[in-house]
Design a protein around this motif. Structure first.
Motif, PDB file in Angstrom:
ATOM      1  N   THR A 126       0.843  -1.187   0.000  1.00  0.00           N
ATOM      2  CA  THR A 126       0.000   0.000   0.000  1.00  0.00           C
ATOM      3  C   THR A 126       0.883   1.243   0.000  1.00  0.00           C
ATOM      4  N   VAL A 127       0.377   2.293  -0.647  1.00  0.00           N
ATOM      5  CA  VAL A 127       1.079   3.579  -0.716  1.00  0.00           C
ATOM      6  C   VAL A 127       0.035   4.695  -0.742  1.00  0.00           C
ATOM      7  N   PRO A 128       0.427   5.928  -0.402  1.00  0.00           N
ATOM      8  CA  PRO A 128      -0.513   7.050  -0.507  1.00  0.00           C
ATOM      9  C   PRO A 128      -0.767   7.427  -1.963  1.00  0.00           C
ATOM     10  N   ALA A 129      -1.972   7.897  -2.241  1.00  0.00           N
ATOM     11  CA  ALA A 129      -2.401   8.136  -3.622  1.00  0.00           C
ATOM     12  C   ALA A 129      -2.349   9.613  -4.025  1.00  0.00           C
ATOM     13  N   PHE A 130      -2.012   9.840  -5.279  1.00  0.00           N
ATOM     14  CA  PHE A 130      -2.115  11.104  -6.011  1.00  0.00           C
ATOM     15  C   PHE A 130      -1.142  12.192  -5.534  1.00  0.00           C
ATOM     16  N   GLN A 131      -0.220  12.512  -6.422  1.00  0.00           N
ATOM     17  CA  GLN A 131       0.802  13.506  -6.131  1.00  0.00           C
ATOM     18  C   GLN A 131       0.216  14.893  -5.871  1.00  0.00           C
ATOM     19  N   PHE A 132      -0.939  15.216  -6.473  1.00  0.00           N
ATOM     20  CA  PHE A 132      -1.508  16.547  -6.244  1.00  0.00           C
ATOM     21  C   PHE A 132      -1.945  16.740  -4.787  1.00  0.00           C
ATOM     22  N   LEU A 133      -2.033  15.625  -4.012  1.00  0.00           N
ATOM     23  CA  LEU A 133      -2.358  15.707  -2.592  1.00  0.00           C
ATOM     24  C   LEU A 133      -1.119  15.801  -1.709  1.00  0.00           C
ATOM     25  N   PHE A 134       0.067  15.853  -2.326  1.00  0.00           N
ATOM     26  CA  PHE A 134       1.302  15.947  -1.535  1.00  0.00           C
ATOM     27  C   PHE A 134       1.262  17.243  -0.733  1.00  0.00           C
ATOM     28  N   SER A 135       1.399  17.117   0.593  1.00  0.00           N
ATOM     29  CA  SER A 135       1.182  18.262   1.476  1.00  0.00           C
ATOM     30  C   SER A 135       2.122  18.187   2.671  1.00  0.00           C
ATOM     31  N   GLY A 136       1.850  19.036   3.665  1.00  0.00           N
ATOM     32  CA  GLY A 136       2.637  19.014   4.893  1.00  0.00           C
ATOM     33  C   GLY A 136       2.567  17.683   5.602  1.00  0.00           C
ATOM     34  N   HIS A 137       1.469  16.960   5.402  1.00  0.00           N
ATOM     35  CA  HIS A 137       1.334  15.602   5.945  1.00  0.00           C
ATOM     36  C   HIS A 137       2.472  14.716   5.428  1.00  0.00           C
ATOM     37  N   ASP A 138       2.728  14.781   4.116  1.00  0.00           N
ATOM     38  CA  ASP A 138       3.788  13.967   3.507  1.00  0.00           C
ATOM     39  C   ASP A 138       5.176  14.470   3.909  1.00  0.00           C
ATOM     40  N   VAL A 139       5.338  15.783   3.980  1.00  0.00           N
ATOM     41  CA  VAL A 139       6.623  16.353   4.397  1.00  0.00           C
ATOM     42  C   VAL A 139       6.963  15.886   5.808  1.00  0.00           C
ATOM     43  N   PHE A 140       5.981  15.954   6.720  1.00  0.00           N
ATOM     44  CA  PHE A 140       6.189  15.542   8.107  1.00  0.00           C
ATOM     45  C   PHE A 140       6.583  14.072   8.199  1.00  0.00           C
ATOM     46  N   LEU A 141       5.936  13.227   7.368  1.00  0.00           N
ATOM     47  CA  LEU A 141       6.208  11.790   7.408  1.00  0.00           C
ATOM     48  C   LEU A 141       7.392  11.382   6.535  1.00  0.00           C
ATOM     49  N   GLU A 142       8.044  12.361   5.917  1.00  0.00           N
ATOM     50  CA  GLU A 142       9.248  12.134   5.109  1.00  0.00           C
ATOM     51  C   GLU A 142       8.969  11.257   3.882  1.00  0.00           C
ATOM     52  N   HIS A 143       7.839  11.530   3.237  1.00  0.00           N
ATOM     53  CA  HIS A 143       7.512  10.831   1.995  1.00  0.00           C
ATOM     54  C   HIS A 143       8.287  11.439   0.831  1.00  0.00           C
ATOM     55  N   LYS A 144       8.672  10.594  -0.111  1.00  0.00           N
ATOM     56  CA  LYS A 144       9.336  11.042  -1.338  1.00  0.00           C
ATOM     57  C   LYS A 144       8.319  11.368  -2.429  1.00  0.00           C
ATOM     58  N   ARG A 145       7.183  10.683  -2.414  1.00  0.00           N
ATOM     59  CA  ARG A 145       6.215  10.801  -3.506  1.00  0.00           C
ATOM     60  C   ARG A 145       4.885  10.183  -3.080  1.00  0.00           C
ATOM     61  N   ARG A 146       3.853  10.437  -3.878  1.00  0.00           N
ATOM     62  CA  ARG A 146       2.592   9.722  -3.815  1.00  0.00           C
ATOM     63  C   ARG A 146       2.379   9.037  -5.168  1.00  0.00           C
ATOM     64  N   TYR A 147       1.435   8.112  -5.266  1.00  0.00           N
ATOM     65  CA  TYR A 147       1.319   7.237  -6.423  1.00  0.00           C
ATOM     66  C   TYR A 147      -0.076   7.270  -7.027  1.00  0.00           C
ATOM     67  N   THR A 148      -0.152   6.893  -8.287  1.00  0.00           N
ATOM     68  CA  THR A 148      -1.407   6.448  -8.884  1.00  0.00           C
ATOM     69  C   THR A 148      -1.373   4.922  -8.909  1.00  0.00           C
ATOM     70  N   LEU A 149      -2.517   4.322  -9.191  1.00  0.00           N
ATOM     71  CA  LEU A 149      -2.556   2.863  -9.316  1.00  0.00           C
ATOM     72  C   LEU A 149      -1.622   2.406 -10.433  1.00  0.00           C
TER      73      LEU A 149
END
Length: 238
Positions: A126-149
């Motif tokens: 499982t991974v978080p979806a859709f790069q357009f939702l990349f936000s402070g949530h992802d920055v805080f959790l140290e995410h590199k990217r979000r994905y499409t299916l």
């Protein structure tokens, strides 16, 4: 899973609507009999391994380089081990729950663990979806990217695994969560808000309503290739 979110939610993480719903979706997406042995990569406290052990799995090994101690516990009388690294595994299911987005080489990480297991082993990713939702949530959790299916399935194939099926989940809460993430991103960009996780403890009534909303989409979730907050992919090593 994200250790930072475990710190926020504490001992009640398994009761939080997000993790409770994801656990139900995991079991439904696997289908068939429960796995005998689990390798849980980037597992944190092992909340999903514990769920599967309570529902028929016989043993689990959680691997995370952030563990301070290596130990083996018992869950319903079954072994649950915590290890910093492993050299091989007899697991018939590899869990990678919200792990790939944390590394630069996601296909390389998948390929590494595929090299440690036997042909026929399944991978639930499982991974978080859709790069357009990349936000402070992802920055805080140290995410590199979000994905499409499509991008997750391409990553899985690049790692040498065969995609069995994929879907989006958390469609029921997508509009509300998307609006929140986009608003928070704008505030972070203006310096009016520090990056932080969007997950928080809720009043039991709110928590129950969100659980119920996510449960309502379970009957059709495996066929949802349109949208959601999370991407699920089930694959196997050929």
């Amino acid at each position: 899973m994200d250790i930072k979110e475990e710190d926020i939610l504490g001992d009640h993480i398994a009761e939080h609507w997000y993790y409770a719903a994801k656990g139900r979706a995991l079991r439904r997406f696997l289908q068939g009999p429960p796995p005998a042995s689990i390798l849980d990569v980037g597992a944190g406290s092992g909340v999903f391994s514990k769920l599967l052990l309570a529902n028929g799995a016989q043993e689990a090994v959680c691997v995370d380089p952030e563990y301070h101690d290596e130990q083996t516990l018992r869950v319903d009388g079954k072994p649950l081990s915590f290890r910093r690294t492993i050299e091989s595994s007899t697991a018939d299911l590899v869990l990678m729950m919200d792990v790939c987005e944390h590394v630069d080489d996601d296909a390389g990480l998948l390929a590494h663990y595929a090299g440690l297991v036997a042909p026929g082993t399944r991978f639930l990713i499982t991974v978080p979806a859709f790069q357009f939702l990349f936000s402070g949530h992802d920055v805080f959790l140290e995410h590199k990217r979000r994905y499409t299916l499509a991008s997750l399935e391409a990553c899985v194939a690049a790692a040498g695994l065969e995609v069995m099926r994929g879907a989006y989940y958390f469609a029921a809460v997508f509009p509300l969560a998307a609006a929140q993430r986009l608003a928070e991103r704008a505030l972070v960009q203006r310096g009016a808000l520090a990056p932080k996780s969007s997950l928080r403890r809720h009043h039991p009534l709110v928590n129950g309503v969100l659980k119920a909303a996510c449960a309502a989409e379970l009957p059709w979730f495996s066929h949802n290739r349109l949208f959601g907050l999370s991407v699920f992919c089930l694959a196997r090593k050929p």
